[in-house]
Motif scaffolding. Structure first.
Motif, PDB file in Angstrom:
ATOM      1  N   ALA A  25     -18.233  -7.070  14.009  1.00 60.20           N
ATOM      2  CA  ALA A  25     -19.634  -7.722  14.238  1.00 60.20           C
ATOM      3  C   ALA A  25     -19.399  -9.184  14.103  1.00 60.20           C
ATOM      4  O   ALA A  25     -19.998 -10.020  14.856  1.00 60.20           O
ATOM      5  N   ALA A  26     -18.372  -9.665  13.331  1.00 55.99           N
ATOM      6  CA  ALA A  26     -18.183 -11.044  13.299  1.00 55.99           C
ATOM      7  C   ALA A  26     -17.729 -11.707  14.741  1.00 55.99           C
ATOM      8  O   ALA A  26     -17.855 -12.825  15.265  1.00 55.99           O
ATOM      9  N   SER A  27     -16.815 -11.031  15.221  1.00 53.71           N
ATOM     10  CA  SER A  27     -15.970 -11.171  16.483  1.00 53.71           C
ATOM     11  C   SER A  27     -17.143 -11.326  17.605  1.00 53.71           C
ATOM     12  O   SER A  27     -16.821 -11.911  18.769  1.00 53.71           O
ATOM     13  N   ALA A  28     -17.982 -10.276  17.547  1.00 54.98           N
ATOM     14  CA  ALA A  28     -18.926  -9.740  18.766  1.00 54.98           C
ATOM     15  C   ALA A  28     -20.163 -10.785  18.819  1.00 54.98           C
ATOM     16  O   ALA A  28     -20.575 -11.105  19.424  1.00 54.98           O
ATOM     17  N   ALA A  29     -20.090 -11.570  17.621  1.00 51.90           N
ATOM     18  CA  ALA A  29     -21.169 -12.519  17.671  1.00 51.90           C
ATOM     19  C   ALA A  29     -21.340 -13.668  18.519  1.00 51.90           C
ATOM     20  O   ALA A  29     -22.183 -14.269  19.061  1.00 51.90           O
ATOM     21  N   SER A  30     -20.033 -14.007  18.826  1.00 54.93           N
ATOM     22  CA  SER A  30     -19.906 -15.165  19.684  1.00 54.93           C
ATOM     23  C   SER A  30     -20.412 -14.701  21.213  1.00 54.93           C
ATOM     24  O   SER A  30     -20.531 -15.458  22.339  1.00 54.93           O
ATOM     25  N   ASP A  31     -20.105 -13.348  21.524  1.00 53.65           N
ATOM     26  CA  ASP A  31     -20.716 -13.029  23.093  1.00 53.65           C
ATOM     27  C   ASP A  31     -22.273 -12.953  23.190  1.00 53.65           C
ATOM     28  O   ASP A  31     -22.794 -12.969  24.070  1.00 53.65           O
ATOM     29  N   TRP A  32     -23.139 -13.108  21.990  1.00 58.78           N
ATOM     30  CA  TRP A  32     -24.569 -13.111  22.256  1.00 58.78           C
ATOM     31  C   TRP A  32     -25.013 -14.425  21.835  1.00 58.78           C
ATOM     32  O   TRP A  32     -24.831 -15.083  20.871  1.00 58.78           O
ATOM     33  N   ALA A  33     -25.928 -14.816  22.740  1.00 64.13           N
ATOM     34  CA  ALA A  33     -26.330 -16.234  22.579  1.00 64.13           C
ATOM     35  C   ALA A  33     -27.760 -16.008  21.683  1.00 64.13           C
ATOM     36  O   ALA A  33     -28.144 -14.952  21.643  1.00 64.13           O
ATOM     37  N   GLY A  34     -27.985 -17.129  20.983  1.00 63.16           N
ATOM     38  CA  GLY A  34     -29.054 -17.108  19.970  1.00 63.16           C
ATOM     39  C   GLY A  34     -30.269 -17.413  20.589  1.00 63.16           C
ATOM     40  O   GLY A  34     -30.482 -17.714  21.877  1.00 63.16           O
ATOM     41  N   VAL A  35     -31.424 -17.303  19.794  1.00 63.59           N
ATOM     42  CA  VAL A  35     -32.929 -17.764  20.533  1.00 63.59           C
ATOM     43  C   VAL A  35     -32.664 -19.253  20.613  1.00 63.59           C
ATOM     44  O   VAL A  35     -33.347 -19.600  21.725  1.00 63.59           O
ATOM     45  N   ASP A  36     -32.087 -20.162  19.830  1.00 67.21           N
ATOM     46  CA  ASP A  36     -31.884 -21.478  20.128  1.00 67.21           C
ATOM     47  C   ASP A  36     -31.313 -21.747  21.388  1.00 67.21           C
ATOM     48  O   ASP A  36     -31.674 -22.745  22.172  1.00 67.21           O
ATOM     49  N   GLU A  37     -30.356 -21.219  21.907  1.00 68.15           N
ATOM     50  CA  GLU A  37     -29.713 -21.109  23.278  1.00 68.15           C
ATOM     51  C   GLU A  37     -30.521 -20.801  24.555  1.00 68.15           C
ATOM     52  O   GLU A  37     -30.564 -21.563  25.615  1.00 68.15           O
ATOM     53  N   LYS A  38     -31.021 -19.528  24.293  1.00 73.23           N
ATOM     54  CA  LYS A  38     -31.668 -18.924  25.415  1.00 73.23           C
ATOM     55  C   LYS A  38     -33.169 -19.470  25.475  1.00 73.23           C
ATOM     56  O   LYS A  38     -33.766 -19.869  26.593  1.00 73.23           O
ATOM     57  N   VAL A  39     -33.983 -19.400  24.575  1.00 71.84           N
ATOM     58  CA  VAL A  39     -35.265 -19.840  24.497  1.00 71.84           C
ATOM     59  C   VAL A  39     -35.785 -21.318  24.437  1.00 71.84           C
ATOM     60  O   VAL A  39     -36.290 -22.047  25.213  1.00 71.84           O
ATOM     61  N   VAL A  40     -35.240 -21.710  23.247  1.00 69.19           N
ATOM     62  CA  VAL A  40     -35.547 -23.086  23.063  1.00 69.19           C
ATOM     63  C   VAL A  40     -34.887 -24.350  23.966  1.00 69.19           C
ATOM     64  O   VAL A  40     -35.561 -25.095  24.501  1.00 69.19           O
ATOM     65  N   GLU A  41     -33.578 -23.999  24.290  1.00 72.67           N
ATOM     66  CA  GLU A  41     -33.083 -24.745  25.423  1.00 72.67           C
ATOM     67  C   GLU A  41     -33.765 -24.632  26.665  1.00 72.67           C
ATOM     68  O   GLU A  41     -34.048 -25.772  27.510  1.00 72.67           O
ATOM     69  N   LYS A  42     -34.332 -23.546  26.720  1.00 69.35           N
ATOM     70  CA  LYS A  42     -35.027 -23.402  28.100  1.00 69.35           C
ATOM     71  C   LYS A  42     -36.265 -24.356  28.244  1.00 69.35           C
ATOM     72  O   LYS A  42     -36.463 -25.105  29.088  1.00 69.35           O
ATOM     73  N   PHE A  43     -37.129 -24.154  27.286  1.00 69.09           N
ATOM     74  CA  PHE A  43     -38.406 -24.695  27.340  1.00 69.09           C
ATOM     75  C   PHE A  43     -38.077 -26.500  27.109  1.00 69.09           C
ATOM     76  O   PHE A  43     -38.900 -27.191  27.635  1.00 69.09           O
ATOM     77  N   ALA A  44     -37.186 -26.747  26.398  1.00 70.91           N
ATOM     78  CA  ALA A  44     -36.790 -28.128  26.294  1.00 70.91           C
ATOM     79  C   ALA A  44     -36.392 -28.835  27.539  1.00 70.91           C
ATOM     80  O   ALA A  44     -36.892 -29.845  27.910  1.00 70.91           O
TER      81      ALA A  44
END
Length: 95
Positions: A25-44
């Motif tokens: 789970a810790a190694s696979a976490a880098s493959d998944w983008a968080g809400v701040d990267e996908k949603v917040v940055e898009k709106f910003a």
């Protein structure tokens, strides 16, 4: 003492069963983008506010650990100072 043995007998197998699942789970976490990267940055970006460096960079070094240490020490001091008000003695029982 017996309750501690029972608790250990229940907790140890659960912990041993959970350990193999924690490393992938810790190694696979880098493959998944968080809400701040996908949603917040898009709106910003849509609002014309590109990301910038934080004012206080807590990712570098142990600054974040130090902040939590100071907050915990301060909270512990306040809780200890106000112990009698937080946990008043029970009435009718002395000494």
């Amino acid at each position: 003492m017996r309750a501690q043995g029972v608790l250990l007998a229940l907790a140890l197998p659960l912990w041993l069963a959970a350990v193999p699942f924690s490393a992938p789970a810790a190694s696979a976490a880098s493959d998944w983008a968080g809400v701040d990267e996908k949603v917040v940055e898009k709106f910003a970006h849509e609002a014309g506010r590109p990301p910038r460096e934080p004012l206080i960079d807590t990712d570098r070094g142990d600054l974040l650990l130090f902040v939590f240490l100071v907050a915990g020490a301060l909270g512990g001091f306040i809780a200890g100072y106000c112990y009698r008000a937080l946990f008043p003695p029970r009435g009718g029982k002395k000494g």
